[in-house]
Design a protein around this motif. Structure first.
Motif, PDB file in Angstrom:
ATOM      1  N   THR A   1       0.950  -1.216  -0.061  1.00 56.97           N
ATOM      2  CA  THR A   1      -0.049  -0.062  -0.075  1.00 56.97           C
ATOM      3  C   THR A   1       1.055   1.148  -0.045  1.00 56.97           C
TER       4      THR A   1
ATOM      5  N   HIS B   1      -7.118  -2.201   6.270  1.00 52.13           N
ATOM      6  CA  HIS B   1      -6.007  -2.049   5.294  1.00 52.13           C
ATOM      7  C   HIS B   1      -4.541  -1.692   5.552  1.00 52.13           C
TER       8      HIS B   1
ATOM      9  N   ASN C   1      -1.544  -4.328   0.062  1.00 49.94           N
ATOM     10  CA  ASN C   1      -2.128  -2.916  -0.365  1.00 49.94           C
ATOM     11  C   ASN C   1      -0.843  -2.080  -0.688  1.00 49.94           C
TER      12      ASN C   1
ATOM     13  N   LYS D   1      -0.262   2.000  -1.918  1.00 50.52           N
ATOM     14  CA  LYS D   1      -0.804   3.507  -2.084  1.00 50.52           C
ATOM     15  C   LYS D   1       0.316   4.379  -2.484  1.00 50.52           C
TER      16      LYS D   1
ATOM     17  N   ASP E   1      -5.544  -2.026  -4.047  1.00 48.73           N
ATOM     18  CA  ASP E   1      -5.797  -2.541  -2.919  1.00 48.73           C
ATOM     19  C   ASP E   1      -5.952  -4.101  -3.299  1.00 48.73           C
ATOM     20  N   ASP E   2      -5.292  -5.028  -2.303  1.00 50.35           N
ATOM     21  CA  ASP E   2      -5.387  -6.433  -2.734  1.00 50.35           C
ATOM     22  C   ASP E   2      -4.577  -6.723  -4.167  1.00 50.35           C
TER      23      ASP E   2
ATOM     24  N   GLU F   1      -9.805  -6.502  -4.179  1.00 55.91           N
ATOM     25  CA  GLU F   1      -9.174  -5.658  -5.072  1.00 55.91           C
ATOM     26  C   GLU F   1      -9.883  -4.735  -5.656  1.00 55.91           C
TER      27      GLU F   1
END
Lengths: 406, 252
Positions: B9, B26, B113, B115, B133-134, B154
């Protein structure tokens, strides 16, 4: 008259030099004692005509590779207020690893590192060694945690173990490790081995290095992680300050506990890996690439990218081997205190780091055939401990000296 | 069923560097169920456990025989840089390991995850985040009709966040668009967003109201003693979600 004048000149010169010689000798010895009192070992100190101080030492009392260096340089700076250049040779198991050059300008330190330590070693080689580390023993209790969450019928399996380890170095470059693994708590449905007391790492290793520090080699023999018995040879060539190219070859057999007894096979598995290791100082990223034949015969390559954050290292990896792929993450975080003094022949200490690696193992074959496995010859083999990368060490030694971090 | 899944992420926090809160299941920065464009200081670790109401969870396939369920979750996350966050999460549920049997066992869906924040918030423009995500197989688009993997969580998203300070109160407006790869989660796909407020008298506290694509979630979170993170929420006005976590920022 001329002879008399010349004699007077010589006597005068001798009288002027004597205080300098006797003052320098006392300072160097006294400095070595002061450094030893801080926990540094195998200390050798000398000066060069009031321009620079050369020192060699080993920082076994300090966590990591840069903290002890910063402590030593700071003390040297305090003891020699009129000298602004300090050249330090850092050692491990009495074997030179790298050199630092620390310069002080207006109270601020600038530190540079290099694999070539020949200048400092030559300057300090004839000096008396203070606080030898030879035959000193460390007893460390490493915690071990195995966690598997890939089964469909149970939430997870786990094994929590304690691994008391005895480590010592008898001569230059030597390393002896004896480790037992004692399961403390476990829930394992499929594997018997993790539930028995067994040998972890029990080996003897010898480090070797060239005079200019460019080449390094390590030969180890004995019991290795995980459940292997044999020999392992590692070679490294420091092409630049940032790039190291190496290779590793091992010839091992299996050493597994089954139903309370050891099943040991003769060495029958040959593994060879080519390696490249690059450190980028601005991002503090370390990239490692290795490829070849892993322990259990699968051919492939693995890429690790890790970020160094002072004592912490966090990274991710991807591997393609034997037609399968996997990925995961790993980290090394400080566990013990920043300093654990070694004052006698035996020291009981906490591990400096806790390191852990999580593997996706998305395919059953990857897990069952133990793909992507490689040898570990020491109990704290991670990316924070023993990371003698001169740019990295200099970077963080400088940050500590300038009080940016503790 | 997910095997171990490695999900990164990436989260980049722009602008105001207050105490940063997380999407509870998450392990990355966000609102309650909705992502935002806030990031965190580099070198921040967060880990925690959560109880997530079924209204906040996506369709999880064969878990619980396809019946929506509330679940415990665990997560660990790390901000590698201010603009990159990674996290690994697990959601625990009941499943029939042996399909011929009526007996069930507990198992977990694991996901990773990522980001990324390419634009930091400025005085006149918002922060922008892109997330995944996922992370599973790379065939993200077009996986609609059937579940060929177990990427239940996802989604790809783009989020923007903008904060304003009014007499010491920090108000945040957050807007995101989410694309879910699995058809069964398509009802949540689309625009989502929320409003946050941090009071002047206690900045570590944050109030949140969000629209997650299906309903309104209301909640609050707080960072206590600089390390203990607590979040509580009411999902769609009916279900309780809560989490407790630990945060630590490495000084390097």
């Amino acid at each position: 008259m001329l002879v008399t004048r010349m004699i007077r000149i010589h006597i005068l010169t001798l009288l002027l030099c004597l205080p300098m010689v006797s003052l320098s000798a006392a300072n160097a010895e006294d400095t070595a004692v002061r450094l030893a009192a801080l926990g540094l070992e195998n200390v050798r100190v000398t000066e060069q005509a009031d321009e620079a101080v050369f020192a060699a030492f080993e920082s076994t009392s300090y966590r990591g590779t840069f903290r002890g260096a910063a402590v030593g340089i700071e003390e040297l700076g305090r003891l020699y207020p009129n000298i602004n250049t300090f050249k330090v040779l850092l050692m491990e198991n009495q074997m030179p690893q790298m050199a630092l050059t620390a310069t002080r300008v207006d109270g601020q330190w600038r530190v540079k590192g290099d694999y070539d330590y020949s200048e400092v070693e030559l300057a300090t080689s004839n000096m008396k060694r203070t606080n030898s580390s030879s035959a000193k023993i460390d007893i460390t209790a490493y915690p071990m945690f195995t966690w598997m969450n890939h089964r469909l019928d149970v939430l997870c399996e786990y094994v929590v173990s304690l691994a008391p380890t005895v480590e010592a170095s008898l001569w230059k470059g030597n390393r002896i490790t004896l480790q037992g693994i004692i399961p403390v708590s476990y829930y394992v449905k499929s594997l018997k081995n993790p539930t028995y007391v067994r040998i972890g790492i029990a080996d003897i290793a010898q480090d070797m290095t060239s005079r200019n520090g460019k080449w390094q080699a390590t030969l180890a023999g004995g019991f290795f992680f995980f459940d292997r018995l044999g020999v392992d040879l590692r070679l490294a060539y420091h092409a630049t300050r940032n790039l190291t190219i190496g290779a590793e070859a091992s010839y091992t057999g299996e050493a597994v506990v089954n139903d309370g007894h050891y099943d040991i096979s003769a060495p029958d598995k040959l593994s060879f890996l080519g390696k490249a290791d690059f450190y980028e100082p601005y991002t503090k990223l370390q990239a490692q690439l290795m490829g070849g034949r892993f322990v259990y015969g699968d051919y492939g390559a693995r890429l690790d990218v890790s970020r160094h954050l002072s004592d912490y290292t966090i990274g991710v990896y991807g591997i393609l081997t034997g037609g399968e792929n996997s990925a995961g993450f790993h980290f090394a975080i400080p566990l013990g205190p920043k300093r654990q003094m070694r004052k006698g022949a035996v020291r009981v200490k906490l591990p400096d780091y806790f390191d852990w690696e999580y593997s996706m193992d998305p395919h059953v074959e990857y897990f069952l055939e133990q793909m992507g496995e490689y040898i570990e010859t020491r109990p704290d083999e991670n990316r924070s401990a023993h990371y003698w990368q001169p740019v990295h060490v200099a970077q963080y030694a400088q940050r500590i000296l300038n009080k940016n971090i503790k | 069923m997910k095997r171990g899944i490695f999900l990164l992420t990436v989260c980049f926090l722009a602008g105001l560097k207050m105490t940063i809160a997380a999407q509870e299941y998450h392990g990355i920065t966000g609102l309650l169920q909705v992502p935002d464009a806030e990031a965190d200081s580099a070198g921040t670790f967060r880990g925690g456990i959560a109880w997530v109401d079924k209204r906040m969870l996506p369709d999880m396939g064969s878990f619980n025989d396809g019946i929506p369920f509330s679940a415990p979750c665990y997560t660990i996350g790390f901000s590698v840089w201010e603009w990159l966050q990674l996290s690994y999460s697990g959601t625990i549920g009941k499943i029939h390991g042996n399909k011929s049997s009526n007996e069930f066992n507990y198992n977990q869906d694991r996901h990773v995850n990522l980001k990324l924040l390419p634009l930091k918030e400025g005085r006149w423009w918002p922060a922008v985040a892109i997330g995944w995500d996922d992370i599973g197989n790379l065939k993200v688009f077009g996986v609609e009709e059937s579940m060929t993997s177990n990427n239940y969580f996802e989604d790809l998203y783009v989020a923007v966040s903008k904060h304003v300070d009014v007499k010491g109160y920090e108000f945040g407006a957050h807007l995101a668009y989410r694309y879910y790869t699995w058809k069964k989660n398509k009802d949540r796909q689309g625009i989502c967003g929320g409003i946050t407020v941090r009071p002047a008298f206690y900045k570590p506290l944050r109030g949140i109201v969000e629209w997650d694509g299906l309903g309104v979630n209301v909640g609050a979170d707080v960072l206590l003693w600089r390390h203990l993170f607590v979040q509580a929420a009411l999902a769609h006005g009916q279900g309780f979600s809560g989490s407790v976590g630990y945060q630590y920022r490495i000084k390097f």
